[in-house]
Design a protein around this motif. Structure first.
Motif, short mmCIF file in Angstrom:
data_model
loop_
_atom_site.label_atom_id
_atom_site.label_comp_id
_atom_site.label_asym_id
_atom_site.label_seq_id
_atom_site.Cartn_x
_atom_site.Cartn_y
_atom_site.Cartn_z
N ALA A 289 -9.14 5.74 14.66
CA ALA A 289 -8.35 5.24 15.46
C ALA A 289 -7.13 4.42 14.85
CB ALA A 289 -8.88 4.16 16.73
N ALA A 290 -7.27 4.10 13.54
CA ALA A 290 -6.24 3.45 12.83
C ALA A 290 -5.04 4.35 12.25
CB ALA A 290 -6.94 2.88 11.75
N LYS A 291 -3.87 3.89 12.48
CA LYS A 291 -2.96 4.63 11.80
C LYS A 291 -2.85 4.45 10.15
CE LYS A 291 0.27 6.33 14.07
NZ LYS A 291 0.21 7.58 14.44
N ILE A 292 -3.04 3.30 9.76
CA ILE A 292 -2.98 3.07 8.32
C ILE A 292 -4.39 2.23 8.06
CG2 ILE A 292 -1.67 1.96 6.53
CD1 ILE A 292 0.82 2.62 8.35
N GLU A 308 -13.85 6.85 2.65
CA GLU A 308 -14.16 6.67 4.06
C GLU A 308 -12.95 7.01 4.95
OE1 GLU A 308 -18.00 3.77 3.81
OE2 GLU A 308 -16.17 3.02 4.40
N SER A 309 -11.97 6.32 4.97
CA SER A 309 -10.70 6.36 5.62
C SER A 309 -9.92 7.82 5.50
CB SER A 309 -9.62 5.33 5.15
OG SER A 309 -8.47 5.57 6.13
N MET A 310 -10.05 8.56 4.17
CA MET A 310 -9.55 9.82 3.85
C MET A 310 -10.04 10.57 4.47
SD MET A 310 -8.62 9.81 -0.20
CE MET A 310 -7.31 9.12 -0.88
N ALA A 311 -11.55 10.62 4.72
CA ALA A 311 -12.39 11.76 5.39
C ALA A 311 -12.08 11.57 6.97
CB ALA A 311 -13.69 11.30 5.02
N CYS A 312 -11.45 10.41 7.40
CA CYS A 312 -11.43 10.24 8.81
C CYS A 312 -9.84 10.63 9.30
CB CYS A 312 -11.82 8.95 9.08
SG CYS A 312 -13.39 8.58 9.19
N GLY A 313 -9.16 11.01 7.97
CA GLY A 313 -7.81 11.44 8.41
C GLY A 313 -6.89 10.35 8.59
N THR A 314 -7.02 9.26 8.00
CA THR A 314 -5.80 8.21 7.96
C THR A 314 -5.53 7.78 6.61
OG1 THR A 314 -7.13 7.20 9.91
CG2 THR A 314 -5.88 5.73 8.61
N PRO A 315 -4.30 7.69 6.38
CA PRO A 315 -3.73 7.48 5.10
C PRO A 315 -4.05 6.02 4.59
CG PRO A 315 -2.11 8.36 6.79
CD PRO A 315 -3.20 8.09 7.41
N VAL A 316 -4.36 5.88 3.32
CA VAL A 316 -4.79 4.51 2.61
C VAL A 316 -3.71 4.10 1.64
CG1 VAL A 316 -6.53 3.65 1.22
CG2 VAL A 316 -6.95 5.46 2.65
N ILE A 317 -3.31 3.09 1.85
CA ILE A 317 -2.41 2.13 0.80
C ILE A 317 -3.57 1.41 0.02
CG2 ILE A 317 -0.67 0.55 0.49
CD1 ILE A 317 0.51 1.31 3.29
N THR A 318 -3.56 1.64 -1.32
CA THR A 318 -4.39 1.33 -2.40
C THR A 318 -3.77 0.92 -3.56
OG1 THR A 318 -6.56 1.40 -3.03
CG2 THR A 318 -5.27 3.33 -3.43
N ILE A 343 3.93 -3.03 -0.32
CA ILE A 343 2.91 -2.79 0.49
C ILE A 343 3.61 -2.64 1.72
CG2 ILE A 343 0.84 -3.52 1.54
CD1 ILE A 343 0.11 -5.09 -0.97
N ALA A 344 4.33 -3.50 2.31
CA ALA A 344 5.18 -3.34 3.62
C ALA A 344 6.12 -2.39 3.56
CB ALA A 344 5.90 -4.81 3.62
N GLY A 345 6.74 -2.17 2.48
CA GLY A 345 7.42 -0.81 2.39
C GLY A 345 6.82 0.51 2.85
N GLU A 346 5.87 0.57 2.35
CA GLU A 346 4.62 1.81 2.31
C GLU A 346 4.26 1.89 4.03
OE1 GLU A 346 3.83 4.50 0.78
OE2 GLU A 346 5.08 3.99 -1.08
N ILE A 347 3.89 0.82 4.48
CA ILE A 347 3.55 0.74 6.01
C ILE A 347 4.76 1.33 6.73
CG2 ILE A 347 2.97 -0.60 7.83
CD1 ILE A 347 1.76 -2.56 6.03
N ARG A 348 5.91 0.83 6.30
CA ARG A 348 7.15 1.37 7.15
C ARG A 348 7.43 2.81 6.85
NH1 ARG A 348 9.56 -3.96 5.78
NH2 ARG A 348 10.13 -3.05 3.84
N LYS A 349 7.21 3.20 5.77
CA LYS A 349 7.62 4.52 5.45
C LYS A 349 6.52 5.70 6.18
CE LYS A 349 8.10 7.86 1.46
NZ LYS A 349 8.26 7.95 0.15
N LEU A 350 5.17 5.25 6.04
CA LEU A 350 4.06 5.93 6.70
C LEU A 350 4.37 5.94 8.28
CD1 LEU A 350 1.11 5.06 5.06
CD2 LEU A 350 1.67 7.41 5.20
N LEU A 351 4.98 5.12 8.96
CA LEU A 351 4.91 5.04 10.32
C LEU A 351 6.35 5.58 10.77
CD1 LEU A 351 4.02 1.65 11.20
CD2 LEU A 351 2.84 3.55 11.54
#
Length: 387
Positions: A289-292, A308-318, A343-351
């Motif tokens: 359900a999560a976007k990121i 776990e997140s990758m397998a569920c189709g959700t991008p990860v910022i690590t 980190i904030a910049g990657e959130i914005r870019k993904l969205l």
């Protein structure tokens, strides 16, 4: 004409008696090392029908998660104080069952045990300089206990197993133990971590919004909670539309609120949800359900939640530190965890960038397939039988 060395044949075909210490697998609220031990044991049960196993645990509410089989016996030790359980009750039981090999799965082991022993040393964080004091008494006690016990245990080990090449090198650097004594066995990924259709039927139990950002935190400073909240606040301040809320698992409300107040971030309190512990069988729905998913830790020896997140189709910022690049791979989103603006910049870019988002989803789904508990169990069985 075949010539057979009977001594060698006997050695190859001898059935081993293997004791596996898995003290915490029956506790209700399991975490990383508990799941590693549990999932590995389950796969060993499928894989190895020849050797005899003794799974040694403490009593707990979740005692139905694994069953005995013909060659797997479960033994519970009732001893409430962990050091007594490990240093007194466990050696006494081992004296009675006389295994050929003991595998301690969670960093520590019985100091006075002098028979053949393997230890899975997940990390040596407790032997490194602390970035900040532990925020809970339980974590602080565990840190000091490991710091005192582990150096003695390692001297008695026939083999040290760890979970990444990064950590193998750190063990060598911190302890001086020869690399030949240290073997990397990657953790796996449980099969129930897949993309879930209609995940909101479960995620709605924890957060009312369908779209949100997810963070797995706890009170350990390495989880970088303060900087995650700074990054989230930075994203909120620059959002052109209604910002996505933040779901934080494994942290109590009062702890999160105190961090927000300390960092002058009280304006985002109403956007942060803190339901506490989320059960493992619900996590695939949360990830789906999560976007990121945010995982910018300061230090990890592996990082199962990344997969776990990758397998569920959700991008990860690590983070681009410690073992995280090794596990996430070179095309993952790897950032400096100290830089909350990045980190904030990657959130914005993904969205904002749909193509970028889709590429990270596709990459993650492929990357997660490289890891399985079957492979972990096969490697362990090979190590057991080589000793």
């Amino acid at each position: 004409m075949y010539i057979v060395d009977l001594f060698t044949l006997k050695k190859i075909t001898k059935k081993m008696r293997i004791a596996i210490e898995a003290q915490r697998i029956f506790r209700k609220n399991k975490h990383g090392m508990d799941f590693v031990a549990l999932e590995t044991i389950k796969e060993l049960q499928k894989l190895d029908t020849a050797n005899e196993y003794f799974i040694i645990t403490a009593r707990g509410e979740d005692c139905d998660i694994i069953n005995e089989t013909l060659n797997f016996k479960i033994i519970t030790i009732n001893c409430p104080f962990y050091p007594f359980w490990e240093q007194i009750a466990l050696p006494f039981l081992l004296w009675k069952i006389k295994p050929d090999l003991l595998h301690c799965t969670s960093n520590t082991g019985p100091v006075a045990y002098r028979q053949k022993m393997v230890v899975t040393l997940h990390d040596v964080i407790f032997l490194e300089k602390r970035s900040a004091p532990k925020k809970s008494i339980y974590q602080a006690f565990g840190w000091y206990y490991r710091k005192f016990i582990v150096p003695f245990v390692l001297k008695n080990c026939a083999k040290i197993i760890t979970v990444s090449d990064y950590e193998a090198n750190r063990i060598n650097e911190v302890t001086g133990i020869d690399n030949k004594m240290i073997t990397t066995v990657y953790n796996g990924l449980s099969k129930h971590f897949i993309r879930r259709e209609n995940p909101w039927s479960i995620s709605g139990l924890y957060i009312p919004d369908k779209d949100f950002i997810f963070f797995l935190g706890n009170t350990d400073p390495k989880k970088n909670t303060d900087n995650v909240l700074r990054a989230y606040a930075e994203y909120v301040s620059s959002a052109t539309e209604n910002p996505l809320p933040l779901l934080i698992a494994d942290l109590k409300r009062e702890i999160v609120d105190s961090i927000l107040m300390k960092n002058n971030l009280s304006h985002i309190i109403n956007l942060v949800y803190t339901p506490g512990y989320i059960s493992n069988n619900h996590l695939p729905y949360i990830y789906s359900a999560a976007k990121i998913f945010l995982y910018p830790s300061l230090r990890e020896s592996f990082g199962i939640p990344i997969l776990e997140s990758m397998a569920c189709g959700t991008p990860v910022i690590t983070s681009k530190r410690s073992a995280m690049p090794e596990i996430a791979g070179e095309n993952a989103i790897l950032i400096n965890p100290d830089d909350h603006y990045t980190i904030a910049g990657e959130i914005r870019k993904l969205l904002i960038d749909r193509d970028y988002y889709a590429s990270k989803v596709e990459y993650g789904l492929k990357r997660a397939k490289y890891f399985s508990w079957e492979s972990t169990a096969e490697r362990l069985k090979s190590i057991y039988e080589s000793m």
